[in-house]
Design a protein around this motif. Structure first.
Motif, PDB file in Angstrom:
ATOM      1  N   MET A   1      12.732  13.034   7.955  1.00  0.00           N
ATOM      2  CA  MET A   1      12.601  13.613   6.796  1.00  0.00           C
ATOM      3  C   MET A   1      11.734  13.002   6.037  1.00  0.00           C
ATOM      4  SD  MET A   1      15.881  13.815   4.011  1.00  0.00           S
ATOM      5  CE  MET A   1      15.886  12.138   3.597  1.00  0.00           C
ATOM      6  N   THR A   2      10.899  13.991   5.426  1.00  0.00           N
ATOM      7  CA  THR A   2       9.593  13.340   4.353  1.00  0.00           C
ATOM      8  C   THR A   2      10.124  13.136   2.979  1.00  0.00           C
ATOM      9  OG1 THR A   2       8.327  15.255   5.395  1.00  0.00           O
ATOM     10  CG2 THR A   2       7.763  14.249   3.318  1.00  0.00           C
ATOM     11  N   LEU A   3       9.841  11.778   2.591  1.00  0.00           N
ATOM     12  CA  LEU A   3      10.268  11.470   1.307  1.00  0.00           C
ATOM     13  C   LEU A   3       9.797  12.163   0.201  1.00  0.00           C
ATOM     14  CD1 LEU A   3       9.948   7.463   1.970  1.00  0.00           C
ATOM     15  CD2 LEU A   3      11.973   8.706   2.129  1.00  0.00           C
ATOM     16  N   THR A   4      10.755  12.320  -0.900  1.00  0.00           N
ATOM     17  CA  THR A   4      10.417  12.905  -2.024  1.00  0.00           C
ATOM     18  C   THR A   4       9.892  12.026  -3.103  1.00  0.00           C
ATOM     19  OG1 THR A   4      12.450  13.028  -2.980  1.00  0.00           O
ATOM     20  CG2 THR A   4      11.765  14.808  -1.399  1.00  0.00           C
ATOM     21  N   TYR A   5       9.321  12.305  -4.419  1.00  0.00           N
ATOM     22  CA  TYR A   5       8.913  11.546  -5.250  1.00  0.00           C
ATOM     23  C   TYR A   5      10.387  10.780  -5.928  1.00  0.00           C
ATOM     24  CZ  TYR A   5       8.289  10.090 -10.093  1.00  0.00           C
ATOM     25  OH  TYR A   5       7.993   9.521 -11.478  1.00  0.00           O
ATOM     26  N   GLN A   6      11.250  11.659  -6.009  1.00  0.00           N
ATOM     27  CA  GLN A   6      12.524  10.700  -6.452  1.00  0.00           C
ATOM     28  C   GLN A   6      13.072   9.856  -5.539  1.00  0.00           C
ATOM     29  OE1 GLN A   6      14.869  10.380  -9.491  1.00  0.00           O
ATOM     30  NE2 GLN A   6      13.430  11.963  -9.584  1.00  0.00           N
ATOM     31  N   ASP A   7      12.894  10.084  -4.032  1.00  0.00           N
ATOM     32  CA  ASP A   7      13.421   9.011  -3.185  1.00  0.00           C
ATOM     33  C   ASP A   7      12.523   7.692  -3.253  1.00  0.00           C
ATOM     34  OD1 ASP A   7      15.153  10.825  -1.962  1.00  0.00           O
ATOM     35  OD2 ASP A   7      13.417  11.656  -0.592  1.00  0.00           O
ATOM     36  N   VAL A   8      11.276   7.866  -3.757  1.00  0.00           N
ATOM     37  CA  VAL A   8      10.262   6.928  -3.681  1.00  0.00           C
ATOM     38  C   VAL A   8      10.856   5.898  -4.904  1.00  0.00           C
ATOM     39  CG1 VAL A   8       8.077   5.859  -4.056  1.00  0.00           C
ATOM     40  CG2 VAL A   8       8.497   7.629  -2.171  1.00  0.00           C
ATOM     41  N   VAL A   9      10.784   6.538  -6.018  1.00  0.00           N
ATOM     42  CA  VAL A   9      10.804   5.733  -7.366  1.00  0.00           C
ATOM     43  C   VAL A   9      12.218   5.258  -7.520  1.00  0.00           C
ATOM     44  CG1 VAL A   9       9.054   6.880  -8.576  1.00  0.00           C
ATOM     45  CG2 VAL A   9      11.493   7.815  -8.697  1.00  0.00           C
ATOM     46  N   THR A  88       7.521  -5.663   2.186  1.00  0.00           N
ATOM     47  CA  THR A  88       6.167  -6.163   1.459  1.00  0.00           C
ATOM     48  C   THR A  88       5.536  -4.865   1.453  1.00  0.00           C
ATOM     49  OG1 THR A  88       6.220  -8.509   2.610  1.00  0.00           O
ATOM     50  CG2 THR A  88       4.143  -7.394   1.692  1.00  0.00           C
ATOM     51  N   GLU A  89       5.389  -3.873   2.458  1.00  0.00           N
ATOM     52  CA  GLU A  89       4.479  -2.978   2.413  1.00  0.00           C
ATOM     53  C   GLU A  89       4.817  -1.818   1.620  1.00  0.00           C
ATOM     54  OE1 GLU A  89       0.780  -0.741   3.405  1.00  0.00           O
ATOM     55  OE2 GLU A  89       1.325  -2.616   3.043  1.00  0.00           O
ATOM     56  N   LEU A  90       6.281  -1.504   1.722  1.00  0.00           N
ATOM     57  CA  LEU A  90       6.883  -0.508   0.986  1.00  0.00           C
ATOM     58  C   LEU A  90       6.977  -0.903  -0.675  1.00  0.00           C
ATOM     59  CD1 LEU A  90       9.885   0.676   3.452  1.00  0.00           C
ATOM     60  CD2 LEU A  90       7.666   1.953   2.759  1.00  0.00           C
ATOM     61  N   THR A  91       7.202  -2.067  -0.885  1.00  0.00           N
ATOM     62  CA  THR A  91       7.466  -2.362  -2.360  1.00  0.00           C
ATOM     63  C   THR A  91       5.891  -2.221  -3.128  1.00  0.00           C
ATOM     64  OG1 THR A  91       9.022  -4.023  -1.741  1.00  0.00           O
ATOM     65  CG2 THR A  91       7.794  -4.329  -3.727  1.00  0.00           C
ATOM     66  N   ARG A  92       5.003  -2.609  -2.306  1.00  0.00           N
ATOM     67  CA  ARG A  92       3.348  -2.486  -2.594  1.00  0.00           C
ATOM     68  C   ARG A  92       3.163  -1.067  -3.050  1.00  0.00           C
ATOM     69  NH1 ARG A  92      -1.344  -0.992  -1.165  1.00  0.00           N
ATOM     70  NH2 ARG A  92      -0.748  -0.745   0.968  1.00  0.00           N
ATOM     71  N   LEU A  93       3.829  -0.120  -2.003  1.00  0.00           N
ATOM     72  CA  LEU A  93       3.395   1.411  -2.178  1.00  0.00           C
ATOM     73  C   LEU A  93       4.260   1.850  -3.211  1.00  0.00           C
ATOM     74  CD1 LEU A  93       2.694   2.094   1.674  1.00  0.00           C
ATOM     75  CD2 LEU A  93       1.059   1.865  -0.265  1.00  0.00           C
ATOM     76  N   GLN A  94       5.485   1.528  -3.329  1.00  0.00           N
ATOM     77  CA  GLN A  94       6.277   2.066  -4.402  1.00  0.00           C
ATOM     78  C   GLN A  94       5.849   1.625  -5.910  1.00  0.00           C
ATOM     79  OE1 GLN A  94      10.205   0.089  -5.194  1.00  0.00           O
ATOM     80  NE2 GLN A  94      11.107   2.005  -4.963  1.00  0.00           N
ATOM     81  N   LYS A  95       5.386   0.410  -5.767  1.00  0.00           N
ATOM     82  CA  LYS A  95       4.805   0.123  -7.206  1.00  0.00           C
ATOM     83  C   LYS A  95       3.554   0.788  -7.675  1.00  0.00           C
ATOM     84  CE  LYS A  95       3.147  -4.328  -9.787  1.00  0.00           C
ATOM     85  NZ  LYS A  95       2.073  -3.832 -10.138  1.00  0.00           N
ATOM     86  N   ALA A  96       2.881   1.055  -6.668  1.00  0.00           N
ATOM     87  CA  ALA A  96       1.593   1.940  -6.784  1.00  0.00           C
ATOM     88  C   ALA A  96       2.038   3.359  -7.228  1.00  0.00           C
ATOM     89  CB  ALA A  96       0.677   2.067  -5.539  1.00  0.00           C
ATOM     90  N   LYS A 159      -0.189  11.996  -3.635  1.00  0.00           N
ATOM     91  CA  LYS A 159      -0.874  11.072  -2.801  1.00  0.00           C
ATOM     92  C   LYS A 159      -0.372  10.082  -2.444  1.00  0.00           C
ATOM     93  CE  LYS A 159      -5.475   9.762  -1.499  1.00  0.00           C
ATOM     94  NZ  LYS A 159      -7.094   9.344  -2.049  1.00  0.00           N
ATOM     95  N   ALA A 160       0.051   9.190  -3.506  1.00  0.00           N
ATOM     96  CA  ALA A 160       0.679   7.898  -3.488  1.00  0.00           C
ATOM     97  C   ALA A 160       2.168   8.095  -2.892  1.00  0.00           C
ATOM     98  CB  ALA A 160       0.840   7.270  -4.956  1.00  0.00           C
ATOM     99  N   VAL A 161       2.754   8.726  -3.233  1.00  0.00           N
ATOM    100  CA  VAL A 161       4.090   9.171  -2.430  1.00  0.00           C
ATOM    101  C   VAL A 161       3.977   9.465  -1.225  1.00  0.00           C
ATOM    102  CG1 VAL A 161       5.898  10.742  -2.592  1.00  0.00           C
ATOM    103  CG2 VAL A 161       5.296  10.239  -4.636  1.00  0.00           C
ATOM    104  N   LYS A 162       3.000  10.258  -0.766  1.00  0.00           N
ATOM    105  CA  LYS A 162       2.594  10.525   0.744  1.00  0.00           C
ATOM    106  C   LYS A 162       2.530   9.029   1.711  1.00  0.00           C
ATOM    107  CE  LYS A 162      -0.287  13.306   3.878  1.00  0.00           C
ATOM    108  NZ  LYS A 162      -1.393  14.403   3.789  1.00  0.00           N
ATOM    109  N   ALA A 163       1.576   8.121   0.748  1.00  0.00           N
ATOM    110  CA  ALA A 163       1.330   6.958   1.262  1.00  0.00           C
ATOM    111  C   ALA A 163       2.594   6.091   1.783  1.00  0.00           C
ATOM    112  CB  ALA A 163       0.448   6.161   0.427  1.00  0.00           C
ATOM    113  N   VAL A 164       3.684   6.429   0.749  1.00  0.00           N
ATOM    114  CA  VAL A 164       4.936   5.455   0.843  1.00  0.00           C
ATOM    115  C   VAL A 164       5.557   6.220   2.207  1.00  0.00           C
ATOM    116  CG1 VAL A 164       6.989   5.124   0.035  1.00  0.00           C
ATOM    117  CG2 VAL A 164       5.037   5.058  -1.473  1.00  0.00           C
ATOM    118  N   ASP A 165       5.753   7.640   2.312  1.00  0.00           N
ATOM    119  CA  ASP A 165       6.395   8.276   3.296  1.00  0.00           C
ATOM    120  C   ASP A 165       5.491   7.891   4.686  1.00  0.00           C
ATOM    121  OD1 ASP A 165       8.109  10.481   4.365  1.00  0.00           O
ATOM    122  OD2 ASP A 165       6.188  11.117   4.952  1.00  0.00           O
ATOM    123  N   ALA A 166       4.348   7.675   4.893  1.00  0.00           N
ATOM    124  CA  ALA A 166       3.543   7.446   6.052  1.00  0.00           C
ATOM    125  C   ALA A 166       4.034   6.124   6.543  1.00  0.00           C
ATOM    126  CB  ALA A 166       2.080   7.444   5.912  1.00  0.00           C
ATOM    127  N   ALA A 167       4.169   5.027   5.733  1.00  0.00           N
ATOM    128  CA  ALA A 167       4.465   3.656   5.818  1.00  0.00           C
ATOM    129  C   ALA A 167       5.733   3.711   6.295  1.00  0.00           C
ATOM    130  CB  ALA A 167       4.248   2.733   4.480  1.00  0.00           C
TER     131      ALA A 167
END
Length: 436
Positions: A1-9, A88-96, A159-167
Motif C-alpha cells: 500500500m502506498t503511503l499518504t502524506y497523513q501516514d508519513v507525518v 534511522t532512514e525513515l526518521t530522516r525522511l519523515q523529518k524532511a 516528492k518528499a512523501v514519495k521518498a518515504v514510501d520508497a524507503a
C-alpha cells in the motif's frame, strides 16, 4: 500500500528501536541455545557408547537442529540491524517532509491533510489593505503567482512523501528476504535463513528488471479495444490521386501485442493479434507511384501469431493463423512498389502455418492452409512493405468442402543484403591483411 502524506507525518517511528532491541536479544538467545544443544545433546550422545544406524540418523537430525539454531541467530540479528537502519532512514525522511511543511507555513502557505499547499497570506489583510489589494493593477498577477508557488510547495512535499514510501518499500523487501530460506542446508528450504543480510542498503534493493542481468534487453507493447462501430467515406481527391474509399466496421473486440528480446547480434521477436466482428472496405486510386483497386468483407473471428529468431545475418521465422467466418475480396495493384493481383471467397474455418529462413537478407519460405468449408483463392504477389522488404510469391487454393491452399514466398531485404555484403568485404579485407 502506498503511503499518504497523513501516514508519513503521523507515523510514530520510536517503537522501531524497541523492536530492534528485542530481535537482537532473541538472536543472542538462539546463539546460546545452539551452544547448549551442541554440548548437552549432540556431545553427550556422541560419547561413543551408542553406535549403529539409529545413532547415525539421530546425529544427522541433531546436526540439522544445531544448524537451524545458528541460522535463527543470523536471521534474528539481521532483522534487528534492518530495523535499526529503517528507523534511522525513515526518521530522516519523515523529518524532511515536516521541515518542508514548516518552511511553507513560515511563508504563509497552509498545508492540508492531503499535503496540498495553499497561500493564505492575503487572509489576514485589514479591510483597508484588502480594498487596496483588490484594486491593485497587479491583483490578478499576484494571485496567479501565489497559486504557482503553492503548487511548487505541493509538488515538493509530494516528492518528499514519495521518498518515504520508497524507503518503506525497501524495508519491506529487506525484511521479506531476511525471513525467506531458499537454501537446502540445515533442514532444507523453509527453515531459518543463514544468508540473511542485515544491511538495508543491500537487502532492500529493488528486484532487477527482466533481461538486464543476463544482457538481454526486452521491449514490448500491447493494445486492446472494443466493442465499437463506425463508418467513413472520402473522395475523390484528385491532388492525392485518390478516387474514393469507404470503410465500415462493427467490432466485438480486437487486441494486439508485440515484443522482442535483443542481446548483441541475437534477437527474438514475436507478435500476436486477434479480432472478432464484421468489417468491409473498398478503395481505388491512381498516383504517380501506380494504380490500385480493392474491395473486401469479413465477418467472424480471426487470430494470428508469429515470431522470428535472428543471429547476425542468419534468421528463421514462423507464423500461424486461424479464422472462422466468411470473407471475400478482390484486389489489383501495379506501381513502383510492385504488382499484386488476387481474388478469394470462403465460408467456414481455416488455419494456416508458414515457416522459412533468411540468410543475408534473402529469405525463402512455404505456407500451407487447411480449409473446412467451400472456398477458392488465387493470387500473385510482388510487392514492397513499409520496411522496404520485397515479397514475391504465388498462392492457389480450392475447397469444395474440405481442402486448402499452398504457397511459396521469396523475400529480399535490400538494406540487409548491402550490410551483409559490406561485412563480407570487411572479413575478406581482414583476412588478406592478416596474410600479408
Amino acid at each position: 500500500m502506498t503511503l499518504t502524506y497523513q501516514d508519513v507525518v503521523t507515523a510514530d517511528l520510536s517503537s522501531l528501536a524497541d523492536v530492534s532491541g528485542a530481535w537482537k536479544k532473541m538472536g543472542e538467545r538462539f546463539g546460546e541455545l545452539k551452544t547448549n544443544y551442541e554440548k548437552n545433546v549432540q556431545g553427550v550422545l556422541a560419547n561413543g557408547n551408542w553406535q549403529g544406524q539409529a545413532f547415525g540418523a539421530q546425529q544427522n537430525n541433531a546436526a540439522a537442529t544445531a544448524f537451524e539454531f545458528g541460522a535463527a541467530k543470523t536471521e534474528a540479528l539481521a532483522i534487528a540491524s534492518l530495523l535499526t537502519d529503517a528507523q534511522t532512514e525513515l526518521t530522516r525522511l519523515q523529518k524532511a517532509v515536516k521541515d518542508l511543511v514548516e518552511d511553507a507555513e513560515k511563508k504563509e502557505y497552509k498545508v492540508d491533510s492531503s499535503g496540498k499547499a495553499t497561500y493564505v497570506g492575503y487572509d489576514n489583510l485589514s479591510t483597508q489593505e484588502r480594498f487596496a489589494f483588490n484594486h491593485d493593477p497587479d491583483h490578478g498577477r499576484l494571485l496567479a503567482d501565489a497559486r504557482v508557488k503553492a503548487q511548487g510547495w505541493t509538488d515538493e512535499i509530494a516528492k518528499a512523501v514519495k521518498a518515504v514510501d520508497a524507503a518503506d518499500q525497501s524495508v519491506k523487501r529487506a525484511l521479506s528476504r531476511a525471513t525467506s530460506d531458499v537454501s537446502f542446508d540445515g533442514i532444507g528450504i523453509g527453515g531459518f535463513n543463514t544468508q540473511a543480510e542485515g544491511d538495508l542498503a543491500k537487502a532492500g534493493k529493488p528486484d532487477p528488471k527482466p533481461g538486464k542481468e543476463d544482457g538481454w534487453v526486452s521491449e514490448g507493447e500491447s493494445e486492446a479495444s472494443g466493442p465499437g462501430v463506425g463508418a467513413e467515406a472520402s473522395g475523390p481527391n484528385i491532388g492525392k490521386g485518390k478516387l474514393a474509399e469507404a470503410e465500415a466496421h462493427a467490432d466485438l473486440g480486437r487486441a494486439k501485442a508485440e515484443g522482442s528480446l535483443t542481446n548483441g547480434p541475437f534477437k527474438l521477436a514475436g507478435e500476436a493479434e486477434a479480432y472478432a466482428g464484421a468489417k468491409a472496405s473498398a478503395a481505388a486510386g491512381i498516383t504517380n507511384e501506380g494504380a490500385q483497386a480493392e474491395a473486401g468483407a469479413f465477418a467472424g473471428g480471426e487470430a494470428s501469431a508469429g515470431g522470428t529468431a535472428d543471429a547476425g545475418p542468419v534468421g528463421v521465422y514462423g507464423r500461424a493463423e486461424a479464422m472462422a467466418g466468411a470473407e471475400a475480396g478482390v484486389n489489383a495493384q501495379a506501381g513502383l512498389d510492385g504488382l499484386n493481383v488476387g481474388a478469394e471467397a470462403f465460408a467456414g474455418a481455416k488455419g494456416s502455418v508458414g515457416a522459412g529462413a533468411d540468410v543475408g537478407g534473402i529469405g525463402v519460405g512455404v505456407t500451407a492452409e487447411g480449409w473446412a468449408g467451400p472456398g477458392a483463392e488465387a493470387s500473385l504477389n510482388a510487392s514492397k512493405d513499409a520496411n522496404g522488404v520485397w515479397h514475391f510469391g504465388p498462392k492457389v487454393g480450392l475447397s469444395p468442402a474440405l481442402g486448402g491452399a499452398v504457397g511459396f514466398e521469396l523475400t529480399v531485404d535490400p538494406g540487409k543484403v548491402v550490410d551483409t555484403v559490406g561485412d563480407a568485404a570487411n572479413w575478406v579485407g581482414d583476412g588478406i591483411g592478416s596474410i600479408f
